[in-house]
Design an enzyme around this catalytic site. Sequence first.
Site, short mmCIF file in Angstrom:
data_model
loop_
_atom_site.label_atom_id
_atom_site.label_comp_id
_atom_site.label_asym_id
_atom_site.label_seq_id
_atom_site.Cartn_x
_atom_site.Cartn_y
_atom_site.Cartn_z
N HIS A 276 -22.70 25.04 -6.29
CA HIS A 276 -23.99 25.29 -5.65
C HIS A 276 -24.77 23.99 -5.53
CE1 HIS A 276 -26.21 25.25 -9.54
NE2 HIS A 276 -25.18 25.93 -10.03
N GLU B 187 -28.08 29.66 -5.96
CA GLU B 187 -27.29 30.20 -7.06
C GLU B 187 -28.19 30.48 -8.25
OE1 GLU B 187 -24.88 30.34 -10.72
OE2 GLU B 187 -26.48 28.96 -10.24
N GLU C 68 -18.72 25.22 -12.33
CA GLU C 68 -19.88 25.18 -13.25
C GLU C 68 -19.48 24.45 -14.53
OE1 GLU C 68 -23.00 26.26 -13.02
OE2 GLU C 68 -22.97 27.58 -11.26
N HIS D 94 -30.36 22.95 -17.03
CA HIS D 94 -31.75 23.43 -16.97
C HIS D 94 -32.69 22.71 -17.95
CE1 HIS D 94 -30.20 27.62 -15.35
NE2 HIS D 94 -29.55 26.57 -14.86
N ASP E 178 -28.17 23.91 -5.19
CA ASP E 178 -29.54 24.01 -5.70
C ASP E 178 -29.61 23.71 -7.19
OD1 ASP E 178 -28.15 26.55 -6.00
OD2 ASP E 178 -30.07 27.47 -6.56
ZN LIG Z 1 -25.02 26.22 -12.08
#
Ligand SMILES: [Zn+2]
Length: 390
Positions: free
Chosen positions: A78, A142, A170, A363, A80
């Site tokens: 992804h 995503e 991922e 994150h 984003d």
């Molecule tokens: Zn991810």
Amino acid sequence: MNTPTQDPVSSASALLARLVSFDTTSHKSNMAIVQFVESYLAGHGITSQLVPTEDGEKAGLFATIGPKGVPGVGLSGHTDVVPVEGQTWKSDPFTVTERNGRLYGRGTADMKGFLACVLAAVPDIKRRKLKVPIHIIFSYDEETGCLGVRPMIDEMGDRLIRPRIVIVGEPTSMRVVDAHKGPVRWQIEVKGRAAHSSMAHLGVNAITYASRLIAELDAIEQELKTRPPNPRFEPPYPTVQVTMIDGGTATNIVPISTTFDCEVRTLPGFDPNEIEQRLRAVAEMKCLPEMQAIAPEAAITIEQTNAVPPFGADPNSEVVAMALKLTDQNETFAVSYATEAGLFQNAGAPSVVIGPGDIAQAHTANEWIAKDELGKCMNFLTRLADWAEA
Ligand SMILES: [Zn+2]
């Protein structure tokens, strides 16, 4: 940018710096990064197919290297990233900064590191005489519920070829992940009746009834903990929790409405409808009769806002065996975070999750990926190209 004299990790690092420089926080457009990837691929003679949103603000990208019209290996990622707001960064999150063998920047681990490796591998893959094609599948949105890959998957078997297998890149620290949980989310709105708080009996307190539903969610989780655990997962049961709540207008008014969001992180084989049915039963049998006796307009709505399917690969799956072989590993892992793998798998493209970087970095402020990880991923992609050529 990518010359044959550059070693694979330098190529991947340079591309990663470029990809991170695009602020692709999920609520923003991803067109600039998509156009960059499209022109990079065009520079290597590869045509991209875009799957844009209706407003043209975002697009998924699909491109094939190798024979056309043959189902191949999808490399999925992804574009984003999650927001940086509220986080304290030591360096600009959108400028990759190297410190002690680590590349810092938003999305370095989750998951522009993988995208960079895929793009860095393109010149090598392009040179090969592939028997099995490689498909590049880059999505958006995503992070907001695996939304952006769905229109692309819908077009597979039609405008886009359905891959034979899919590798979702991922961050797994390049371990082979063959199962993960899937979040299912609901928003619940409780509507009561306002009254002066001194005349509480004339009103219907929306917070009170919302709390009964929340208590039921807690009871469900306690019960799920007593069922036979699945020790592959940490924690080994489906978690249930309220994540947001909003209600009331003033300290002297019986609250007329309350809204809350809750989620279950399901395991493969667990039916999340069980939770919705139990909530509805409490709402309809216990709450509403009491509420409507005072206020006939009282209501409770339960709406599913998002569902990402859990993922469990077939134990005999070709793609899992291949990922283990190409990385010289003999063990697979299950994780609690969600990916697009369950969506591909359910659409008939057996999947596996393997990618560079540590999920613990995803994150976070000062997110980083080790350059070693990019090296491991580049090795994996070289061996994948060997496999696709043989
Ligand atoms: Zn991810």
